[in-house]
Design a protein around this motif. Structure first.
Motif, mmCIF file in Angstrom:
data_model
loop_
_atom_site.group_PDB
_atom_site.id
_atom_site.type_symbol
_atom_site.label_atom_id
_atom_site.label_comp_id
_atom_site.label_asym_id
_atom_site.label_seq_id
_atom_site.Cartn_x
_atom_site.Cartn_y
_atom_site.Cartn_z
ATOM 1 N N PRO A 177 -84.690 -105.185 -74.298
ATOM 2 C CA PRO A 177 -85.582 -106.259 -73.829
ATOM 3 C C PRO A 177 -86.484 -105.726 -72.719
ATOM 4 O O PRO A 177 -86.011 -105.094 -71.778
ATOM 5 C CB PRO A 177 -84.602 -107.319 -73.310
ATOM 6 N N LYS A 178 -87.784 -105.962 -72.843
ATOM 7 C CA LYS A 178 -88.727 -105.351 -71.904
ATOM 8 C C LYS A 178 -88.564 -105.929 -70.502
ATOM 9 O O LYS A 178 -88.643 -107.146 -70.313
ATOM 10 C CB LYS A 178 -90.160 -105.532 -72.386
ATOM 11 N N LYS A 179 -88.331 -105.056 -69.539
ATOM 12 C CA LYS A 179 -88.137 -105.462 -68.143
ATOM 13 C C LYS A 179 -89.023 -104.593 -67.247
ATOM 14 O O LYS A 179 -88.536 -103.936 -66.324
ATOM 15 C CB LYS A 179 -86.664 -105.322 -67.748
ATOM 16 N N ALA A 180 -90.307 -104.594 -67.540
ATOM 17 C CA ALA A 180 -91.241 -103.809 -66.723
ATOM 18 C C ALA A 180 -91.175 -104.285 -65.278
ATOM 19 O O ALA A 180 -91.068 -105.477 -65.005
ATOM 20 C CB ALA A 180 -92.657 -103.958 -67.271
ATOM 21 N N CYS A 181 -91.237 -103.339 -64.364
ATOM 22 C CA CYS A 181 -91.067 -103.593 -62.941
ATOM 23 C C CYS A 181 -92.095 -104.603 -62.425
ATOM 24 O O CYS A 181 -93.294 -104.355 -62.467
ATOM 25 C CB CYS A 181 -91.193 -102.274 -62.184
ATOM 26 N N SER A 182 -91.632 -105.747 -61.916
ATOM 27 C CA SER A 182 -92.558 -106.751 -61.402
ATOM 28 C C SER A 182 -93.185 -106.331 -60.078
ATOM 29 O O SER A 182 -94.261 -106.811 -59.712
ATOM 30 C CB SER A 182 -91.850 -108.103 -61.244
ATOM 31 N N PHE A 183 -92.544 -105.414 -59.362
ATOM 32 C CA PHE A 183 -93.131 -104.934 -58.112
ATOM 33 C C PHE A 183 -94.423 -104.148 -58.359
ATOM 34 O O PHE A 183 -95.262 -104.026 -57.465
ATOM 35 C CB PHE A 183 -92.139 -104.063 -57.336
ATOM 36 N N GLU A 184 -94.578 -103.602 -59.575
ATOM 37 C CA GLU A 184 -95.847 -102.971 -59.916
ATOM 38 C C GLU A 184 -96.983 -103.987 -59.790
ATOM 39 O O GLU A 184 -98.082 -103.665 -59.343
ATOM 40 C CB GLU A 184 -95.813 -102.422 -61.345
ATOM 41 N N ARG A 185 -96.718 -105.219 -60.201
ATOM 42 C CA ARG A 185 -97.755 -106.248 -60.179
ATOM 43 C C ARG A 185 -97.894 -106.856 -58.779
ATOM 44 O O ARG A 185 -98.994 -107.151 -58.324
ATOM 45 C CB ARG A 185 -97.423 -107.360 -61.184
ATOM 46 N N ILE A 186 -96.782 -107.018 -58.086
ATOM 47 C CA ILE A 186 -96.804 -107.639 -56.766
ATOM 48 C C ILE A 186 -97.441 -106.719 -55.730
ATOM 49 O O ILE A 186 -98.201 -107.163 -54.867
ATOM 50 C CB ILE A 186 -95.371 -108.007 -56.328
ATOM 51 N N TYR A 187 -97.142 -105.410 -55.831
ATOM 52 C CA TYR A 187 -97.455 -104.550 -54.703
ATOM 53 C C TYR A 187 -97.939 -103.153 -55.062
ATOM 54 O O TYR A 187 -98.957 -102.701 -54.562
ATOM 55 C CB TYR A 187 -96.215 -104.453 -53.811
ATOM 56 N N PHE A 188 -97.235 -102.433 -55.946
ATOM 57 C CA PHE A 188 -97.456 -100.992 -56.049
ATOM 58 C C PHE A 188 -98.763 -100.611 -56.721
ATOM 59 O O PHE A 188 -99.511 -99.778 -56.227
ATOM 60 C CB PHE A 188 -96.289 -100.319 -56.778
ATOM 61 N N SER A 189 -99.026 -101.168 -57.900
ATOM 62 C CA SER A 189 -100.202 -100.744 -58.660
ATOM 63 C C SER A 189 -101.486 -101.198 -57.970
ATOM 64 O O SER A 189 -101.507 -102.198 -57.247
ATOM 65 C CB SER A 189 -100.150 -101.317 -60.073
ATOM 66 N N ARG A 190 -102.548 -100.462 -58.245
ATOM 67 C CA ARG A 190 -103.847 -100.811 -57.659
ATOM 68 C C ARG A 190 -104.314 -102.158 -58.196
ATOM 69 O O ARG A 190 -104.237 -102.430 -59.397
ATOM 70 C CB ARG A 190 -104.878 -99.733 -57.987
ATOM 71 N N GLY A 191 -104.819 -102.993 -57.307
ATOM 72 C CA GLY A 191 -105.265 -104.324 -57.702
ATOM 73 C C GLY A 191 -106.557 -104.332 -58.482
ATOM 74 O O GLY A 191 -107.033 -105.398 -58.884
ATOM 75 N N SER A 192 -107.139 -103.154 -58.747
ATOM 76 C CA SER A 192 -108.367 -103.098 -59.536
ATOM 77 C C SER A 192 -108.112 -103.297 -61.022
ATOM 78 O O SER A 192 -109.060 -103.444 -61.792
ATOM 79 C CB SER A 192 -109.091 -101.764 -59.304
ATOM 80 N N ASP A 193 -106.866 -103.291 -61.435
ATOM 81 C CA ASP A 193 -106.509 -103.641 -62.809
ATOM 82 C C ASP A 193 -106.800 -105.134 -63.009
ATOM 83 O O ASP A 193 -106.350 -105.975 -62.222
ATOM 84 C CB ASP A 193 -105.043 -103.338 -63.067
ATOM 85 N N ALA A 194 -107.555 -105.481 -64.048
ATOM 86 C CA ALA A 194 -107.984 -106.862 -64.258
ATOM 87 C C ALA A 194 -106.798 -107.818 -64.361
ATOM 88 O O ALA A 194 -106.813 -108.913 -63.782
ATOM 89 C CB ALA A 194 -108.846 -106.949 -65.517
ATOM 90 N N GLU A 195 -105.774 -107.416 -65.102
ATOM 91 C CA GLU A 195 -104.608 -108.284 -65.272
ATOM 92 C C GLU A 195 -103.855 -108.445 -63.958
ATOM 93 O O GLU A 195 -103.431 -109.557 -63.602
ATOM 94 C CB GLU A 195 -103.669 -107.715 -66.344
ATOM 95 N N ILE A 196 -103.679 -107.339 -63.231
ATOM 96 C CA ILE A 196 -102.920 -107.395 -61.982
ATOM 97 C C ILE A 196 -103.648 -108.257 -60.959
ATOM 98 O O ILE A 196 -103.024 -109.039 -60.229
ATOM 99 C CB ILE A 196 -102.672 -105.972 -61.438
ATOM 100 N N TYR A 197 -104.953 -108.139 -60.891
ATOM 101 C CA TYR A 197 -105.725 -108.962 -59.950
ATOM 102 C C TYR A 197 -105.500 -110.449 -60.223
ATOM 103 O O TYR A 197 -105.238 -111.239 -59.303
ATOM 104 C CB TYR A 197 -107.209 -108.618 -60.063
ATOM 105 N N LYS A 198 -105.580 -110.837 -61.489
ATOM 106 C CA LYS A 198 -105.362 -112.244 -61.848
ATOM 107 C C LYS A 198 -103.934 -112.682 -61.536
ATOM 108 O O LYS A 198 -103.697 -113.797 -61.066
ATOM 109 C CB LYS A 198 -105.656 -112.452 -63.337
#
Length: 632
Positions: A316-337
């Motif tokens: 079952p896919k459990k991609a790290c939610s901290f990537e979206r909250i904090y780690f990844s750059r917010g310039s990703d369209a999905e992450i920004y939203k």
């Protein structure tokens, strides 16, 4: 984020699919690959600033010619350092040999790092010394071209001891029990097996030893090697590898915990830890950048064949939610939203905390990564205010005057940049009270924008330890003399340690754990601590698949709000005059905001791999026994 978190890591793999002369003709330089690698790594510097490394491979080199180059750095600016070294070597060679200027063949033959295959890595050291030996890529050398293995990854394994012992059982003598070394040797062991098998087949087919070498390289089954090597891996990983003759791969864990994205066309194949990095560096569209599926490997053979192979059955896919909250750059369209949505969804709890008094409330954020969720919070607050205006107008439409309407419409949500992060202060004084005073000045405030009748709502993307909030931010906010300070976390309460790459290994370091512990003591429920310890201890020698996360019982007596309220009390020192309220996002809202990244074990204790339950129980045992050690 007010509490700095370290996190492993960022990868970049680039394969040029055309001869170097093509890039010289089209882009004006045979150094195209090096230039793109610099950008790919620099655009991921947010993922690691403790170390950086780059390896390159030249295809089709003759025996005796150098075809692998590697450079690593653990200097204060490691990316810049490694490329200064690379450029220094290139410039030196070009200065000494003007004949190289327009001769791509000579450049490739004589200048290091001018090749077709590259692997870069940026690193945060989550534990241990930040020595150069810890910096990726790692290299396993051999005189047989196809036995050379280069590995770099964004990963952490929970069962390093088990993997280490399996290597010992097959007769190896690994130089250290580190997950990178262990994983590389695991892959290397089965690579050697595959090469041996292919050699004997070639021999039976009549090939000489020299003739067999390119045939072995062509026939190597990378997917088979990875399936055998990864059979017992437990962890989160995006693992990249190069083989000396020119094959390459990026392999993602079956729960999709760690991210990996790729793009391909007729000129290149590129993989990176973040989508917008590829978009920016190669100027491609969002939809053209694909995600490597969990449990799959993207494999590029030396001859340019590209395949997507399932290595391990997806979980079952459990991609790290901290990537979206904090780690990844917010310039990703999905992450920004998604970050804006996290701010929007928490507004009802904020309104309750301020008794819906938006007129006497100033909204702000803790720099810098909480800025996007702040926008979502403010937009939602403005919608609330507009609805309140609409209701008033409809209710009083018969008596409404132009002046009253003008006054009504002029009311807006008040926003200010209250917190300002100063340049990093050096805590060169070792005496505790002096160091605490320096820490208290990490943030500064904007004076004159808060009235004594105001609430101050300040949003952070998450609260881990609460140390900076207590020692710096709340004290500085209190100097503005607000009536009430509402600290908002766009993430839920962090209750459990991470074991897949984020630097959250000890339970007692988490402010939510500290708050629950205080509540247990206050309410005469400390026996629960002893019961949880006994249950964890009883499972020490269980197989991972049989281990249960009994640490959940530690939090069970309390509601989320009770723990949040206790955190507010704990973060408020006696010299703070304002009332302090702490609000956390709910897990349900997190899933609504980030539907593709459902990895929430730090909040729920629901670990995506069996090793997680062993780690959290070990962390509790360490806490109870006073053992200041990591749980994995």
């Amino acid at each position: 984020m007010s509490d700095a978190l370290k996190h492993e890591c960022g990868i970049a793999l680039l394969r040029l699919l055309k001869p170097l002369e093509y890039y010289k003709e089209k882009y004006g330089t045979a150094f195209y690959g090096i230039q793109k690698m610099y950008l790919l790594m620099e655009k991921q510097h947010n993922r690691g600033q403790d170390g950086a490394g780059l390896a390159s491979i030249k295809l089709d080199m003759e025996p005796g010619e150098r075809y692998i180059s590697r450079v690593r750095s653990n200097q204060s600016q490691p990316i810049q350092d490694i490329f200064m070294q690379i450029n220094g070597r290139i410039n030196e060679e070009m200065a000494l040999h003007p004949e190289y200027t327009d001769n791509v063949a000579l450049q490739k033959a004589e200048i290091p790092y001018i090749g077709e295959l590259f692997l870069g890595h940026v690193r945060y050291g989550t534990f241990g010394k930040n020595s150069i030996e810890s910096v990726h890529p790692f290299l396993r050398q051999n005189n047989w071209m196809h036995r050379n293995l280069i590995v770099a990854g964004n990963f952490n394994m929970t069962n390093v001891s088990e993997l280490f012992n399996s290597l010992v059982e097959v007769g190896q003598h690994p130089k250290e029990m580190a997950d990178t070394v262990t994983v590389m040797e695991k892959i290397g062991h089965f690579l050697d097996d595959e090469v041996d098998d292919l050699y004997f087949k070639c021999k039976n087919e009549g090939y000489s030893k020299r003739e067999a070498s390119p045939v072995i390289a062509e026939r190597l089954d990378i997917a088979k090697i990875l399936r055998r090597a990864a059979k017992n891996w437990d962890g989160g990983y995006a693992m990249a590898g190069l083989l000396g003759h020119g094959d390459s791969f990026v392999f993602r864990d079956p729960a999709g915990i760690r991210p990996a994205y790729y793009y391909q066309d007729d000129e290149i194949v590129v993989v990176a830890s973040e989508r917008p990095v590829i978009q920016t560096v190669f100027n491609v569209k969002f939809e053209d950048v694909k995600e490597i599926e969990p449990g799959h490997a993207l494999i590029v053979k030396k001859d340019g064949r590209i395949s997507d192979e399932e290595i391990l059955a997806p979980l079952p896919k459990k991609a790290c939610s901290f990537e979206r909250i904090y780690f990844s750059r917010g310039s990703d369209a999905e992450i920004y939203k998604e970050r804006k949505e996290l701010g929007r969804l928490i507004l009802p709890a904020v309104l309750e905390a301020i008794d819906e008094d938006t007129d006497n409330t100033v909204f702000s954020y803790i720099p810098n990564t909480a800025e996007t969720s702040f926008y979502g919070l403010v937009e939602a607050a403005q919608d609330f205010l507009n609805q309140r205006k609409n209701n008033y107008i409809l209710k009083n439409k018969d008596t409404l005057t132009a002046q009253t309407l003008q006054e009504l419409l002029s009311v807006k949500i008040r926003t200010e940049k209250v917190a300002i992060k100063d340049a990093k202060l050096r805590t060169f004084i070792t005496e505790d009270s002096s160091r605490d005073d320096l820490v208290a000045h990490v943030y500064d405030v904007t004076y004159g924008v808060i009235q004594p009748t105001d609430n101050l709502v300040i949003i952070d993307d998450s609260i881990v330890r609460g140390t900076t909030l207590k020692k710096s931010i709340l004290k500085m906010m209190d100097r503005l003399n607000p009536k009430k300070i509402v600290v908002v976390s766009s993430a839920p309460q962090i209750r459990y340690p991470d074991c897949y790459g984020i630097d959250m290994a000890k339970l007692e370091g988490l402010v939510a754990f500290q708050a629950a512990l205080e509540l247990l003591k206050e309410r005469g429920l400390y026996s629960i601590v002893e019961e949880v310890y006994a249950k964890c201890k009883a499972q020490e020698h269980y197989k991972d698949k049989d281990v249960v996360n009994y640490v959940k019982e530690f939090y069970a007596p309390f509601t989320d709000q009770e723990i949040s309220d206790k955190i507010g009390v704990m973060l408020s020192s006696s010299d703070i005059n304002a009332e302090v309220k702490v609000i956390f996002q709910t897990v349900d809202n997190l899933h609504i905001a980030c539907p593709k990244n459902l990895g929430d074990w730090y909040f729920t204790g629901d670990y995506p791999t069996p090793g997680g339950n062993r780690v959290v129980n070990r962390a509790f045992i360490n806490f109870y026994e006073g053992n200041d050690a990591r749980a994995y």
